[in-house]
Design a protein around this motif. Structure first.
Motif, PDB file in Angstrom:
ATOM      1  N   VAL A   1      26.314  75.543 -23.126  1.00  0.00           N
ATOM      2  CA  VAL A   1      27.526  75.326 -23.900  1.00  0.00           C
ATOM      3  C   VAL A   1      28.755  75.510 -23.017  1.00  0.00           C
ATOM      4  O   VAL A   1      29.721  74.748 -23.109  1.00  0.00           O
ATOM      5  N   GLU A   2      28.717  76.493 -22.128  1.00  0.00           N
ATOM      6  CA  GLU A   2      29.863  76.753 -21.272  1.00  0.00           C
ATOM      7  C   GLU A   2      30.163  75.571 -20.352  1.00  0.00           C
ATOM      8  O   GLU A   2      31.309  75.180 -20.181  1.00  0.00           O
ATOM      9  N   VAL A   3      29.117  74.995 -19.753  1.00  0.00           N
ATOM     10  CA  VAL A   3      29.314  73.848 -18.867  1.00  0.00           C
ATOM     11  C   VAL A   3      29.870  72.671 -19.661  1.00  0.00           C
ATOM     12  O   VAL A   3      30.785  71.971 -19.208  1.00  0.00           O
ATOM     13  N   PHE A   4      29.348  72.453 -20.864  1.00  0.00           N
ATOM     14  CA  PHE A   4      29.831  71.357 -21.688  1.00  0.00           C
ATOM     15  C   PHE A   4      31.308  71.549 -22.034  1.00  0.00           C
ATOM     16  O   PHE A   4      32.088  70.595 -21.987  1.00  0.00           O
ATOM     17  N   VAL A   5      31.706  72.768 -22.373  1.00  0.00           N
ATOM     18  CA  VAL A   5      33.106  73.037 -22.723  1.00  0.00           C
ATOM     19  C   VAL A   5      34.008  72.794 -21.524  1.00  0.00           C
ATOM     20  O   VAL A   5      35.078  72.194 -21.652  1.00  0.00           O
ATOM     21  N   VAL A   6      33.603  73.240 -20.337  1.00  0.00           N
ATOM     22  CA  VAL A   6      34.418  73.039 -19.137  1.00  0.00           C
ATOM     23  C   VAL A   6      34.583  71.546 -18.859  1.00  0.00           C
ATOM     24  O   VAL A   6      35.694  71.078 -18.550  1.00  0.00           O
ATOM     25  N   ILE A   7      33.518  70.779 -18.979  1.00  0.00           N
ATOM     26  CA  ILE A   7      33.601  69.334 -18.746  1.00  0.00           C
ATOM     27  C   ILE A   7      34.513  68.679 -19.784  1.00  0.00           C
ATOM     28  O   ILE A   7      35.352  67.832 -19.451  1.00  0.00           O
ATOM     29  N   ALA A   8      34.381  69.086 -21.048  1.00  0.00           N
ATOM     30  CA  ALA A   8      35.206  68.505 -22.102  1.00  0.00           C
ATOM     31  C   ALA A   8      36.687  68.814 -21.877  1.00  0.00           C
ATOM     32  O   ALA A   8      37.547  67.940 -22.038  1.00  0.00           O
ATOM     33  N   VAL A   9      37.004  70.040 -21.481  1.00  0.00           N
ATOM     34  CA  VAL A   9      38.399  70.406 -21.223  1.00  0.00           C
ATOM     35  C   VAL A   9      38.946  69.611 -20.033  1.00  0.00           C
ATOM     36  O   VAL A   9      40.078  69.131 -20.064  1.00  0.00           O
ATOM     37  N   ALA A  10      38.138  69.442 -18.999  1.00  0.00           N
ATOM     38  CA  ALA A  10      38.587  68.671 -17.833  1.00  0.00           C
ATOM     39  C   ALA A  10      38.862  67.219 -18.207  1.00  0.00           C
ATOM     40  O   ALA A  10      39.871  66.633 -17.778  1.00  0.00           O
ATOM     41  N   VAL A  11      38.004  66.629 -19.008  1.00  0.00           N
ATOM     42  CA  VAL A  11      38.212  65.241 -19.433  1.00  0.00           C
ATOM     43  C   VAL A  11      39.465  65.129 -20.297  1.00  0.00           C
ATOM     44  O   VAL A  11      40.276  64.203 -20.132  1.00  0.00           O
ATOM     45  N   MET A  12      39.665  66.073 -21.220  1.00  0.00           N
ATOM     46  CA  MET A  12      40.860  66.030 -22.068  1.00  0.00           C
ATOM     47  C   MET A  12      42.129  66.214 -21.239  1.00  0.00           C
ATOM     48  O   MET A  12      43.135  65.543 -21.474  1.00  0.00           O
ATOM     49  N   ALA A  13      42.093  67.106 -20.247  1.00  0.00           N
ATOM     50  CA  ALA A  13      43.264  67.309 -19.388  1.00  0.00           C
ATOM     51  C   ALA A  13      43.560  66.049 -18.585  1.00  0.00           C
ATOM     52  O   ALA A  13      44.728  65.653 -18.432  1.00  0.00           O
ATOM     53  N   ALA A  14      42.539  65.386 -18.082  1.00  0.00           N
ATOM     54  CA  ALA A  14      42.750  64.151 -17.329  1.00  0.00           C
ATOM     55  C   ALA A  14      43.347  63.075 -18.228  1.00  0.00           C
ATOM     56  O   ALA A  14      44.275  62.350 -17.819  1.00  0.00           O
ATOM     57  N   CYS A  15      42.859  62.965 -19.450  1.00  0.00           N
ATOM     58  CA  CYS A  15      43.422  61.978 -20.381  1.00  0.00           C
ATOM     59  C   CYS A  15      44.876  62.294 -20.698  1.00  0.00           C
ATOM     60  O   CYS A  15      45.731  61.401 -20.723  1.00  0.00           O
ATOM     61  N   TRP A  16      45.184  63.549 -20.931  1.00  0.00           N
ATOM     62  CA  TRP A  16      46.560  63.932 -21.241  1.00  0.00           C
ATOM     63  C   TRP A  16      47.476  63.626 -20.056  1.00  0.00           C
ATOM     64  O   TRP A  16      48.571  63.109 -20.222  1.00  0.00           O
ATOM     65  N   PHE A  17      47.026  63.940 -18.855  1.00  0.00           N
ATOM     66  CA  PHE A  17      47.824  63.688 -17.666  1.00  0.00           C
ATOM     67  C   PHE A  17      48.073  62.187 -17.494  1.00  0.00           C
ATOM     68  O   PHE A  17      49.182  61.761 -17.208  1.00  0.00           O
ATOM     69  N   MET A  18      47.033  61.380 -17.701  1.00  0.00           N
ATOM     70  CA  MET A  18      47.190  59.938 -17.538  1.00  0.00           C
ATOM     71  C   MET A  18      48.116  59.363 -18.600  1.00  0.00           C
ATOM     72  O   MET A  18      48.949  58.494 -18.307  1.00  0.00           O
ATOM     73  N   LEU A  19      48.027  59.842 -19.824  1.00  0.00           N
ATOM     74  CA  LEU A  19      48.926  59.362 -20.876  1.00  0.00           C
ATOM     75  C   LEU A  19      50.350  59.812 -20.626  1.00  0.00           C
ATOM     76  O   LEU A  19      51.306  59.080 -20.870  1.00  0.00           O
ATOM     77  N   ASP A  20      50.515  61.027 -20.134  1.00  0.00           N
ATOM     78  CA  ASP A  20      51.844  61.567 -19.881  1.00  0.00           C
ATOM     79  C   ASP A  20      52.533  60.805 -18.750  1.00  0.00           C
ATOM     80  O   ASP A  20      53.704  60.469 -18.847  1.00  0.00           O
ATOM     81  N   THR A  21      51.838  60.510 -17.660  1.00  0.00           N
ATOM     82  CA  THR A  21      52.468  59.782 -16.550  1.00  0.00           C
ATOM     83  C   THR A  21      52.768  58.355 -16.960  1.00  0.00           C
ATOM     84  O   THR A  21      53.757  57.774 -16.511  1.00  0.00           O
TER      85      THR A  21
END
Length: 135
Positions: free
Chosen positions: A91-111
């Motif tokens: 579960v921990e690995v899945f959460v870390v991957i999900a947070v990284a993907v969400m952060a990348a999406c937010w960064f791409m939308l923000d730029t």
């Protein structure tokens, strides 16, 4: 559809477990006298099992059961290839991957918004070199 033997076994299990009331138990035994004999045998088996001392479960019990089920089912159950990546993610690995993907999406939308958005409300004056007096 339940067969007669399966229905009889289900009734017997309910009788042994005490899930049936006394009146219903008497009615079932009167309707099927052979059920009374089977009930006595089942209660004797239950009493015999109750006399046994509990034995601790081996540490690799689950793995052995899963391996046996996998072998008997031809690999349909508990097969490592049946899992999406061939291994289990914690579960921990899945959460870390999900947070990284969400952060990348937010960064791409923000730029993307910064580049396509309007400029500042007040424009900075451009500095011009002083003009030489015209003669």
């Amino acid at each position: 559809m339940m067969h007669a033997d399966e229905a009889r076994e289900a009734r017997l299990t309910d009788l042994v477990d005490g899930a049936v009331g006394e009146d219903e138990m008497r009615a079932l035994i009167e309707a099927d006298p052979e059920l009374a004999r089977a009930l006595d045998e089942a209660r004797g088996g239950r009493a015999l099992l109750d006399t046994l001392a509990p034995k601790p479960v081996p540490r690799d019990f689950l793995r052995k059961v899963q391996r046996r089920v996998r072998r008997r089912s031809g690999g349909r159950f508990f097969h490592p290839a049946g899992q999406p990546f061939g291994f289990r993610l914690s579960v921990e690995v899945f959460v870390v991957i999900a947070v990284a993907v969400m952060a990348a999406c937010w960064f791409m939308l923000d730029t993307g918004r910064r580049q396509a958005g309007p400029g500042p409300l007040v424009e900075e004056p451009a500095l011009e070199a002083p003009r030489a007096p015209s003669e």
